[in-house]
Design an enzyme around this catalytic site. Structure first.
Site, PDB file in Angstrom:
ATOM      1  N   ARG A  64     -79.381  -3.359  -8.823  1.00 11.34           N
ATOM      2  CA  ARG A  64     -80.039  -3.391  -7.507  1.00 11.34           C
ATOM      3  C   ARG A  64     -80.218  -1.988  -6.925  1.00 11.34           C
ATOM      4  O   ARG A  64     -81.093  -1.773  -6.087  1.00 11.34           O
ATOM      5  CB  ARG A  64     -79.284  -4.333  -6.565  1.00 11.34           C
ATOM      6  CG  ARG A  64     -79.385  -5.794  -7.010  1.00 11.34           C
ATOM      7  CD  ARG A  64     -78.560  -6.720  -6.151  1.00 11.34           C
ATOM      8  NE  ARG A  64     -77.164  -6.363  -6.105  1.00 11.34           N
ATOM      9  CZ  ARG A  64     -76.266  -6.650  -7.034  1.00 11.34           C
ATOM     10  NH1 ARG A  64     -76.620  -7.340  -8.106  1.00 11.34           N
ATOM     11  NH2 ARG A  64     -75.021  -6.269  -6.903  1.00 11.34           N
ATOM     12  N   GLU A 101     -61.062  -4.714 -10.793  1.00 10.39           N
ATOM     13  CA  GLU A 101     -59.859  -5.460 -10.454  1.00 10.39           C
ATOM     14  C   GLU A 101     -59.165  -5.936 -11.740  1.00 10.39           C
ATOM     15  O   GLU A 101     -57.954  -5.832 -11.895  1.00 10.39           O
ATOM     16  CB  GLU A 101     -60.224  -6.650  -9.567  1.00 10.39           C
ATOM     17  CG  GLU A 101     -59.053  -7.179  -8.793  1.00 10.39           C
ATOM     18  CD  GLU A 101     -59.459  -8.277  -7.832  1.00 10.39           C
ATOM     19  OE1 GLU A 101     -60.671  -8.479  -7.638  1.00 10.39           O
ATOM     20  OE2 GLU A 101     -58.551  -8.933  -7.302  1.00 10.39           O
TER      21      GLU A 101
END
Ligand code: AMP
Length: 176
Positions: A64, A101
């Protein structure tokens, strides 16, 4: 729609995407509205200029960041450098790993995408923790260019992205 509040209504919250607990900021309604898309890019260009950020080239982060970064580059009148996921760029690259993460990811850039001494603005749609943008900045600097700043459509207020990319100036159209 041109005021930031109007544009904010075109950013859709999608809870639990791509995984439970994440509220995904979906920019596709904004991209789908021509007047809003233009107002968003114009607004970002004004913020970059007002912040005094010099721009010789824009580096946009897949995927994006390509949409926002390429539109902003054309608006400002500078070149665009794609920062991509591994194995996508055809020519000689430099790359860097960064922690997610769970596990790691990697970004790559062509060796000649930015030039030594250039002022490069890093662009993406959303900044969350700032890890992705910081990695793109590291790649740009490893090629001898300067990172002059960062620009995003959306900054997630609850997360410390702006701190992670300090001391470079950061502009965001919307803080949500
Ligand atoms: P971060 O490295 O944590 O700043 O994450 C930034 C990257 O992940 C950008 O490429 C964003 O497009 C994407 N991203 C992270 N969090 C979100 C979110 N809540 N909504 C949409 N995109 C996100």
């Amino acid at each position: 729609v041109s005021a930031p509040e109007g544009l904010a209504r075109l950013i859709r919250d999608v809870p639990d995407f791509p995984e439970p607990g994440i509220v995904y900021k979906d920019i596709t309604p904004l991209l789908g509205d021509g007047a809003a898309f233009r107002a968003a890019i114009d607004g970002l260009a004004v913020r970059v200029a007002s912040a005094g950020i010099a721009v010789d080239r824009i580096a946009g982060i897949e995927a994006r960041g390509f949409i926002v970064g390429a539109a902003l580059a054309a608006r400002i009148g500078v070149g665009f450098a794609p920062v991509r996921k591994p194995g996508k760029l055809p020519w000689e690259t430099v790359g860097a790993e960064y922690a997610l993460e769970y596990g790691t990811d990697r970004l790559e850039i062509h060796r000649d995408a930015v030039l030594p001494g250039q002022d490069v603005l890093i662009v993406d749609d959303v900044i969350a923790t700032g890890g992705t943008a910081a990695t793109a900045a590291h790649l740009v600097e490893s090629l001898g260019a300067r990172v002059s700043g960062f620009a995003f459509l959306v900054e997630i207020e609850a997360l410390p992205g702006r701190v992670a990319v300090a001391p470079h100036p950061t502009v965001a159209l919307l803080t949500l």
